[in-house]
Write a protein that holds these residues in place. Structure first.
Motif, PDB file in Angstrom:
ATOM      1  N   ILE A  96       0.998  -1.243  -0.036  1.00 40.22           N
ATOM      2  CA  ILE A  96       0.018  -0.041   0.053  1.00 40.22           C
ATOM      3  C   ILE A  96       1.021   1.253   0.057  1.00 40.22           C
ATOM      4  O   ILE A  96       1.862   1.193   0.919  1.00 40.22           O
ATOM      5  CB  ILE A  96      -0.806   0.043   1.110  1.00 40.22           C
ATOM      6  N   PRO A  97       0.691   2.317  -0.890  1.00 43.39           N
ATOM      7  CA  PRO A  97       1.354   3.286  -0.635  1.00 43.39           C
ATOM      8  C   PRO A  97       1.371   4.231   0.321  1.00 43.39           C
ATOM      9  O   PRO A  97       0.406   4.113   1.061  1.00 43.39           O
ATOM     10  CB  PRO A  97       1.179   4.198  -2.114  1.00 43.39           C
ATOM     11  N   VAL A  98       2.251   4.821   0.842  1.00 41.73           N
ATOM     12  CA  VAL A  98       2.287   5.876   1.785  1.00 41.73           C
ATOM     13  C   VAL A  98       1.405   6.988   1.472  1.00 41.73           C
ATOM     14  O   VAL A  98       1.554   7.734   0.501  1.00 41.73           O
ATOM     15  CB  VAL A  98       3.641   6.231   2.415  1.00 41.73           C
ATOM     16  N   CYS A  99       0.654   7.773   2.250  1.00 40.61           N
ATOM     17  CA  CYS A  99       0.029   8.865   1.779  1.00 40.61           C
ATOM     18  C   CYS A  99       0.970  10.106   1.860  1.00 40.61           C
ATOM     19  O   CYS A  99       1.766  10.111   2.510  1.00 40.61           O
ATOM     20  CB  CYS A  99      -1.082   9.336   2.789  1.00 40.61           C
ATOM     21  N   ASP A 100       0.861  11.110   0.701  1.00 35.15           N
ATOM     22  CA  ASP A 100       1.738  12.167   0.832  1.00 35.15           C
ATOM     23  C   ASP A 100       1.018  13.204   1.404  1.00 35.15           C
ATOM     24  O   ASP A 100       0.117  14.089   1.082  1.00 35.15           O
ATOM     25  CB  ASP A 100       1.738  12.519  -0.611  1.00 35.15           C
ATOM     26  N   CYS A 101       1.206  13.306   3.007  1.00 32.79           N
ATOM     27  CA  CYS A 101       0.552  14.200   3.841  1.00 32.79           C
ATOM     28  C   CYS A 101       1.665  14.431   4.913  1.00 32.79           C
ATOM     29  O   CYS A 101       2.290  13.792   5.033  1.00 32.79           O
ATOM     30  CB  CYS A 101      -0.703  13.520   4.391  1.00 32.79           C
ATOM     31  N   ARG A 102       1.260  15.415   5.762  1.00 35.37           N
ATOM     32  CA  ARG A 102       2.036  15.869   6.879  1.00 35.37           C
ATOM     33  C   ARG A 102       1.676  15.404   8.111  1.00 35.37           C
ATOM     34  O   ARG A 102       0.189  15.327   8.386  1.00 35.37           O
ATOM     35  CB  ARG A 102       2.383  17.222   6.952  1.00 35.37           C
ATOM     36  N   ASN A 103       2.176  15.303   9.150  1.00 29.17           N
ATOM     37  CA  ASN A 103       1.821  15.020  10.606  1.00 29.17           C
ATOM     38  C   ASN A 103       1.069  15.795  11.383  1.00 29.17           C
ATOM     39  O   ASN A 103      -0.107  15.246  11.876  1.00 29.17           O
ATOM     40  CB  ASN A 103       3.126  14.455  11.349  1.00 29.17           C
ATOM     41  N   SER A 104       1.130  17.152  11.175  1.00 28.76           N
ATOM     42  CA  SER A 104       0.487  17.934  11.672  1.00 28.76           C
ATOM     43  C   SER A 104       0.581  19.254  10.978  1.00 28.76           C
ATOM     44  O   SER A 104       1.279  19.421  10.073  1.00 28.76           O
ATOM     45  CB  SER A 104       0.943  18.353  13.149  1.00 28.76           C
ATOM     46  N   THR A 105      -0.151  20.612  11.648  1.00 36.76           N
ATOM     47  CA  THR A 105      -0.134  21.779  10.835  1.00 36.76           C
ATOM     48  C   THR A 105       1.191  22.319  11.083  1.00 36.76           C
ATOM     49  O   THR A 105       1.613  23.124  10.226  1.00 36.76           O
ATOM     50  CB  THR A 105      -1.112  22.643  11.253  1.00 36.76           C
ATOM     51  N   ASN A 106       2.302  21.797  11.789  1.00 37.81           N
ATOM     52  CA  ASN A 106       3.443  22.370  12.029  1.00 37.81           C
ATOM     53  C   ASN A 106       4.545  21.208  12.021  1.00 37.81           C
ATOM     54  O   ASN A 106       5.325  21.341  12.855  1.00 37.81           O
ATOM     55  CB  ASN A 106       3.655  23.146  13.549  1.00 37.81           C
ATOM     56  N   ASP A 107       4.554  20.392  10.826  1.00 37.06           N
ATOM     57  CA  ASP A 107       5.290  19.344  10.659  1.00 37.06           C
ATOM     58  C   ASP A 107       6.556  19.784   9.881  1.00 37.06           C
ATOM     59  O   ASP A 107       6.435  20.139   8.528  1.00 37.06           O
ATOM     60  CB  ASP A 107       4.549  18.282   9.721  1.00 37.06           C
ATOM     61  N   PHE A 108       7.688  19.758  10.469  1.00 28.43           N
ATOM     62  CA  PHE A 108       8.800  20.113  10.079  1.00 28.43           C
ATOM     63  C   PHE A 108       9.388  18.774   9.437  1.00 28.43           C
ATOM     64  O   PHE A 108      10.735  19.204   8.691  1.00 28.43           O
ATOM     65  CB  PHE A 108       9.968  20.526  11.263  1.00 28.43           C
ATOM     66  N   ASP A 109       8.941  17.733   9.378  1.00 25.40           N
ATOM     67  CA  ASP A 109       9.654  16.524   8.890  1.00 25.40           C
ATOM     68  C   ASP A 109       8.966  16.055   7.366  1.00 25.40           C
ATOM     69  O   ASP A 109       9.103  15.027   6.916  1.00 25.40           O
ATOM     70  CB  ASP A 109       9.441  15.285   9.693  1.00 25.40           C
TER      71      ASP A 109
END
Length: 165
Positions: A96-109
């Motif tokens: 399953i592909p990994v979603c292209d999204c961020r962890n939180s609104t201030n995700d620096f990673d």
């Protein structure tokens, strides 16, 4: 509220400037895919996934749905959706592909492949949206330099991985 389809097949629920991604065609690496709700049942070995209700009840979970789709009811032990291949708890992680999204609104990673701003402009020189932790502009999320004459940089339209469950 509007539904928007992104290039990576992530369904987004748009709520103003922040977008949330649901796990339909991909899984959230930050929560190990515990909310993955797609219909993928493929594993690398080629063995068929068993229906969850056909597998002996696992001592650490009681997930017994009537399907053989990949899920992750054991996020403390498995880092992505999987399925059982034998009734004795032999399992394999699913493809399953990994979603292209961020962890939180201030995700620096954030290290995904989005290069479109919230206003729909392209990032300059094929750059990807990023949120460097040493830059105060990153407090609003990933951003990039644009190719627009009157706008030096803009925040990007990177959805936040869904975590409403």
């Amino acid at each position: 509220m509007a539904v928007v389809f992104l290039k990576s097949l992530v369904i987004c629920i748009c709520l103003g400037p922040v977008t949330f991604a649901e796990e339909i065609d991909c899984y959230n690496r930050y929560n190990k895919g515990i909310h993955y709700a797609g219909h993928i049942s493929k594993i690398p070995s080629g063995l068929p996934c068993l229906k969850w209700n056909g597998v002996n009840i696992h001592p650490l979970h009681n997930y017994t749905e009537d399907h053989n789709y990949c899920r992750n009811p054991l996020p403390s032990q498995v880092d992505s959706p999987f399925c059982y291949t034998t009734k004795e708890f032999a399992f394999e992680k699913c493809i399953i592909p990994v979603c292209d999204c961020r962890n939180s609104t201030n995700d620096f990673d954030y290290t995904g492949n989005i290069r479109i701003t919230r206003l729909g402009d392209n990032c300059d020189n094929s750059q990807y949206c990023r949120a460097p932790s040493n830059n105060p502009d990153s407090a609003g999320g990933p951003w990039c330099y644009t190719d627009k004459q009157n706008q030096y940089w803009e925040y990007c339209n990177v959805p936040v991985c869904e975590s409403k469950f």
